[in-house]
Scaffold this motif. Structure first.
Motif, mmCIF file in Angstrom:
data_model
loop_
_atom_site.group_PDB
_atom_site.id
_atom_site.type_symbol
_atom_site.label_atom_id
_atom_site.label_comp_id
_atom_site.label_asym_id
_atom_site.label_seq_id
_atom_site.Cartn_x
_atom_site.Cartn_y
_atom_site.Cartn_z
ATOM 1 N N ILE A 142 3.465 10.128 -9.718
ATOM 2 C CA ILE A 142 2.715 10.435 -10.938
ATOM 3 C C ILE A 142 2.154 11.846 -10.890
ATOM 4 C CG2 ILE A 142 0.582 9.862 -12.179
ATOM 5 C CD1 ILE A 142 1.190 6.912 -11.557
ATOM 6 N N PHE A 143 1.691 12.262 -9.718
ATOM 7 C CA PHE A 143 1.084 13.586 -9.598
ATOM 8 C C PHE A 143 2.089 14.691 -9.306
ATOM 9 C CE2 PHE A 143 -2.616 10.826 -8.663
ATOM 10 C CZ PHE A 143 -3.381 11.217 -9.750
ATOM 11 N N GLY A 144 3.382 14.397 -9.421
ATOM 12 C CA GLY A 144 4.389 15.441 -9.351
ATOM 13 C C GLY A 144 5.084 15.610 -8.022
ATOM 14 N N ILE A 145 4.724 14.862 -7.020
ATOM 15 C CA ILE A 145 5.392 14.977 -5.715
ATOM 16 C C ILE A 145 6.467 13.886 -5.664
ATOM 17 C CG2 ILE A 145 5.042 15.078 -3.226
ATOM 18 C CD1 ILE A 145 2.065 15.626 -3.836
ATOM 19 N N VAL A 146 7.547 14.125 -6.391
ATOM 20 C CA VAL A 146 8.563 13.102 -6.606
ATOM 21 C C VAL A 146 9.311 12.777 -5.315
ATOM 22 C CG1 VAL A 146 10.643 12.526 -7.907
ATOM 23 C CG2 VAL A 146 8.775 13.749 -9.010
ATOM 24 N N VAL B 274 0.835 -1.199 0.000
ATOM 25 C CA VAL B 274 0.000 0.000 0.000
ATOM 26 C C VAL B 274 0.874 1.256 0.000
ATOM 27 C CG1 VAL B 274 -1.643 1.331 1.386
ATOM 28 C CG2 VAL B 274 -2.001 -1.108 1.054
ATOM 29 N N VAL B 275 1.936 1.241 0.792
ATOM 30 C CA VAL B 275 2.843 2.398 0.858
ATOM 31 C C VAL B 275 3.545 2.602 -0.486
ATOM 32 C CG1 VAL B 275 4.960 3.245 1.949
ATOM 33 C CG2 VAL B 275 3.147 2.299 3.343
ATOM 34 N N ILE B 276 3.925 1.524 -1.146
ATOM 35 C CA ILE B 276 4.572 1.632 -2.454
ATOM 36 C C ILE B 276 3.598 2.207 -3.482
ATOM 37 C CG2 ILE B 276 5.515 0.283 -4.376
ATOM 38 C CD1 ILE B 276 6.860 -1.503 -2.264
ATOM 39 N N VAL B 277 2.358 1.751 -3.464
ATOM 40 C CA VAL B 277 1.355 2.274 -4.401
ATOM 41 C C VAL B 277 1.104 3.757 -4.144
ATOM 42 C CG1 VAL B 277 -1.083 2.124 -5.047
ATOM 43 C CG2 VAL B 277 0.280 0.054 -4.858
ATOM 44 N N ILE B 278 1.052 4.157 -2.879
ATOM 45 C CA ILE B 278 0.898 5.580 -2.557
ATOM 46 C C ILE B 278 2.085 6.371 -3.091
ATOM 47 C CG2 ILE B 278 0.866 7.259 -0.659
ATOM 48 C CD1 ILE B 278 -0.767 5.193 0.930
#
Length: 75
Positions: free
Chosen positions: A24-28, A14-18
């Motif tokens: 993806i949304f830019g918070i690298v 779950v943490v990896i998917v988050i």
């Protein structure tokens, strides 16, 4: 309370998917930290197996964490 391996694997996934979603949304930087934490959790589940299966993912998690800290801050 003792955390069993199945729960740790589930939480790590779950943490990896988050982390991937954040990336993806830019918070690298945040995504990298989440992926590093999830990878470390997966490595901890392999602590009873061979040394390579424990230390290699743990090394990758530490390197990813260091890379995330070294990334320049976005605006």
């Amino acid at each position: 309370m003792r955390i069993n391996d199945r729960l740790l694997i589930l939480v790590s996934n779950v943490v990896i998917v988050i982390g991937i979603a954040l990336g993806i949304f830019g918070i690298v930087r945040g995504g990298s930290l989440f992926i590093a934490a999830g990878t470390a959790g997966m490595a901890i589940t392999a602590r009873h197996k061979r040394k390579f299966e424990f230390y290699f993912p743990l090394f990758i998690a530490i390197a990813l964490f260091a890379l995330a800290i070294a990334l320049p801050r976005g605006r």
